[in-house]
Design a protein around this motif. Sequence first.
Motif, PDB file in Angstrom:
ATOM      1  N   SER B 160       1.347  -0.852  -0.115  1.00  0.00           N
ATOM      2  CA  SER B 160      -0.455   0.172   0.126  1.00  0.00           C
ATOM      3  C   SER B 160       0.253   1.442   0.149  1.00  0.00           C
ATOM      4  O   SER B 160       1.303   2.310   0.996  1.00  0.00           O
ATOM      5  CB  SER B 160      -1.116  -0.137   1.469  1.00  0.00           C
ATOM      6  N   VAL B 164      -1.345   6.441   2.162  1.00  0.00           N
ATOM      7  CA  VAL B 164      -1.492   7.193   3.318  1.00  0.00           C
ATOM      8  C   VAL B 164      -1.646   8.143   3.198  1.00  0.00           C
ATOM      9  O   VAL B 164      -2.529   9.074   3.239  1.00  0.00           O
ATOM     10  CB  VAL B 164      -0.010   7.587   4.031  1.00  0.00           C
ATOM     11  N   GLY B 200       1.166  -5.466  12.749  1.00  0.00           N
ATOM     12  CA  GLY B 200       2.051  -4.974  12.215  1.00  0.00           C
ATOM     13  C   GLY B 200       3.044  -5.323  10.891  1.00  0.00           C
ATOM     14  O   GLY B 200       3.610  -6.683  11.489  1.00  0.00           O
ATOM     15  N   GLY B 365       7.515  -1.053   3.235  1.00  0.00           N
ATOM     16  CA  GLY B 365       6.539  -0.669   3.748  1.00  0.00           C
ATOM     17  C   GLY B 365       6.711  -1.191   4.806  1.00  0.00           C
ATOM     18  O   GLY B 365       7.677  -2.419   5.223  1.00  0.00           O
ATOM     19  N   SER B 367       3.958  -0.778   8.544  1.00  0.00           N
ATOM     20  CA  SER B 367       2.636  -0.414   9.131  1.00  0.00           C
ATOM     21  C   SER B 367       3.040  -0.767  10.585  1.00  0.00           C
ATOM     22  O   SER B 367       3.232  -1.861  10.802  1.00  0.00           O
ATOM     23  CB  SER B 367       1.856  -0.951   8.755  1.00  0.00           C
ATOM     24  N   SER B 402      -0.961  -8.428   8.612  1.00  0.00           N
ATOM     25  CA  SER B 402      -0.863  -6.770   8.647  1.00  0.00           C
ATOM     26  C   SER B 402      -2.540  -6.998   8.001  1.00  0.00           C
ATOM     27  O   SER B 402      -2.483  -7.045   6.682  1.00  0.00           O
ATOM     28  CB  SER B 402      -0.104  -6.624   9.124  1.00  0.00           C
ATOM     29  N   PRO B 404      -2.463  -3.012   7.163  1.00  0.00           N
ATOM     30  CA  PRO B 404      -2.351  -1.900   7.911  1.00  0.00           C
ATOM     31  C   PRO B 404      -3.015  -0.381   7.623  1.00  0.00           C
ATOM     32  O   PRO B 404      -3.428   0.087   8.027  1.00  0.00           O
ATOM     33  CB  PRO B 404      -1.604  -1.011   6.315  1.00  0.00           C
ATOM     34  N   GLY B 407      -4.738   0.081  10.877  1.00  0.00           N
ATOM     35  CA  GLY B 407      -4.430   1.743  11.152  1.00  0.00           C
ATOM     36  C   GLY B 407      -4.634   2.404  10.712  1.00  0.00           C
ATOM     37  O   GLY B 407      -4.243   3.504  11.487  1.00  0.00           O
ATOM     38  N   TYR B 408      -4.350   2.667   9.491  1.00  0.00           N
ATOM     39  CA  TYR B 408      -4.499   3.909   9.049  1.00  0.00           C
ATOM     40  C   TYR B 408      -5.596   5.050   9.181  1.00  0.00           C
ATOM     41  O   TYR B 408      -5.998   6.341   9.232  1.00  0.00           O
ATOM     42  CB  TYR B 408      -3.850   4.346   7.165  1.00  0.00           C
TER      43      TYR B 408
END
Lengths: 455, 455
Positions: B160, B164, B200, B365, B367, B402, B404, B407-408
């Motif tokens: 990814s 972000v 993560g 990456g 995360s 994970s 991610p 989390g974002y």
Amino acid sequence: MTTQTLLDEIDRTVDQATGRLLEFLRIPSVSTDPAHHRDCGRAADWLANQLRDIGFESSVQPTEGLPAVVAVGPSENSTALFYGHYDVQPTDPLDKWDHSPFEPIIEDRAGGRVIRGRGASDDKGQLMTFVEACRAYRNVTGTLPRGVRFFFEGEEESGSPSLVPFLEKNRSHLSSSIALICDTGLFDHDTPAIVTMLRGLLAEEVTVSGPELDLHSGIYGGAAANPLRILSHILSQLHDHQGRVTVPGFYQNIPELPDDLRTQWKKLDIRSQSLLTSVGLAHPAGEVDRSLLEMVWSRPTCEINGITGGYGGDGFKTVIPATATAKVSFRLVAGQDPATIRRQFRTFVQSQVPADCSVAFGEYGASPACSFSLDHPLFDHVRAALSAEWPEDPVMVGCGGSIPVAGYFKSILGIDSVLTGFGLEDDQIHSPNEKYDIRSFHRGMRTWARVLSNW
Amino acid sequence: MTTQTLLDEIDRTVDQATGRLLEFLRIPSVSTDPAHHRDCGRAADWLANQLRDIGFESSVQPTEGLPAVVAVGPSENSTALFYGHYDVQPTDPLDKWDHSPFEPIIEDRAGGRVIRGRGASDDKGQLMTFVEACRAYRNVTGTLPRGVRFFFEGEEESGSPSLVPFLEKNRSHLSSSIALICDTGLFDHDTPAIVTMLRGLLAEEVTVSGPELDLHSGIYGGAAANPLRILSHILSQLHDHQGRVTVPGFYQNIPELPDDLRTQWKKLDIRSQSLLTSVGLAHPAGEVDRSLLEMVWSRPTCEINGITGGYGGDGFKTVIPATATAKVSFRLVAGQDPATIRRQFRTFVQSQVPADCSVAFGEYGASPACSFSLDHPLFDHVRAALSAEWPEDPVMVGCGGSIPVAGYFKSILGIDSVLTGFGLEDDQIHSPNEKYDIRSFHRGMRTWARVLSNW
């Protein structure tokens, strides 16, 4: 005929000889790759024709694998059996080559002109030094050198699987009193070398299997056995902190170097540092208590030649692979039996494979080390020719790269070998941009011419 | 409308829904492989059109990398943001597939019918359960479920990289009070699961360089530094004999599991053994003093995902390669900062690279782990729907893989996520022959229908 006439003829025809070598180098005879097996046949035919042109009775002989080339002169009882191999190493990594590996070129360098291309030094350029010396001999004298026999194989770079049965089947055709093997190098730019001891080779493939299929390292990571982790662990156990191989029994029965040789090598050791510096290294990576020359000539080694497993492409794949594979080879010295070392290695590996996982082994050839007696008169002819042709006297050395055929000549044909050649450290054999100095090619032919004229 | 009408509509149209999924699966949207980036675009378009057909205002939005799909219903203020990803994993090893990965098939098995093909379970089949539930809702009520927003990304399988910046740029478009993420699995065949903690990920590439060029392992073996040997040694140092990761500071600040969760997980631990047995393993390979579920849900890990170096082809090449590369990934838990772990890992590796050699790192990456509050009313809707649709009540679990984006969503959009999905352990996601049970697809749609009807 005087020796000088012969040398003049070689000087006069060196360009034609180089042209013939370039022709030979254009044939991509990669023996380990089935896709190139037809090319190997073409290389054998080309070589047989060259010898026929000179006047030898030559033929391409089938083996269980790739064909061999055998040729004899008029005299029925042969003195010397000349050996070389027409097959070459693979070319990968191809992107590291400055030009196409099988479109050889002549390059002008500060140090002199070189021939660039796969096989230029290993071994097409080297074997042609002898063929061309015979051609010059024939041109000058109208006759062939007496008592010369040729044997060229096409599987040297892939472990010579058919060599033993072929030698056993053709004992009589090949019988000679000594062998000449031209597949080695000079000690340094001005110092020729005769190899009196050869390391053997044991090549193994190790495949560790864990889960039945590739796994997602997020879902299974931490819980599932990872073959790459297990393989890395096993490989890391092959050497201790002193650089010694840890396989139990590995160093059993290995004799120490005779004092006279040790003394001679000590003198050479400083000059040998260029072996490392020429490839961008400085620190010998072997047994801490051994000299650099011992590491590469008289001590056994274990090297990892390849690892594959998991995702190696661009980007990233969070995978735990079902299997992981390594290619591992050992250089063997006097006192080490390949079959025994193989058994000890496999036991050692097996003992480190955890429950849940299994290991499988693949065999890629095994040959013992050997050393040669220096009694045969031809040995002195060669030594004298080398002294006359090169700035420095020849030194007696070991060879790290295994040349199995020399061992089989001894065990099957019952003859010793004189191993000398004209390659240089920076020839990059087995690597991209392999080259052979014209100087090596030219003086090589002259060296053999001297040997033939004093036959 | 009663919930039952909606469920009946789903039962009536399950075959058409399956047909649409097969169409989606035929698009080879492998995000990590540039050769497939046009296909990723096609997958995004396909998905946007599906949502438009249902009546959502949907668009394919450019990102710094592969496009995202965003869609909204009529109501301006959104309750729930539904997330999935349209990209899939690479298909290698291709020869392990029983059929072409992008020509999906329906297969009748003892356990019921399954859809086979890359992406069937991860994540195309899963995200379509929600899309199809919305379609049924529209068919029955003539209106769209209120307060639903969609966000589908196309780079989930390749770390990814653009997520972000895209979230930061589109905060307002995506604002919701909670996210629904459908990219996880059932705990077992009859027991649904809601993921309340996620590990993560930190993904690194390590390349060790030694000699300036590939070397002949006979000539240089024993003397020259071998990058494969050095890399194996470094990788073997990443774990100790207790299965713990040895990178200094790795376990700092990691909280222990709350007692209530530990108790719940203890009950599940026996049933979780099938995680290993289903892939031919029996012995948990992680930290010796941890339960299997802790290993995969709440403890950090380090896995080797790939090694390449030297000769990996058929036959054997006695080479010492100039470089050797490994892909290494870490699963991170609460208390671990990806940037810090990366620094600690690189320092750890650096410290083991001998003179004569160098190491380079590549970033793929990073995360952080995260866990979610269970206060939002939608969380109870989902729990109730799962209880109603599946034989067993849902369990609160961790997730090793994970995700991610969760989390974002928390750090950038400031919302918690409800993570539930219908994949099974034996779906073989990231592996050959990936599948998704029709039962999972069907009950998945019914589960979301129940959620939507109680919105």
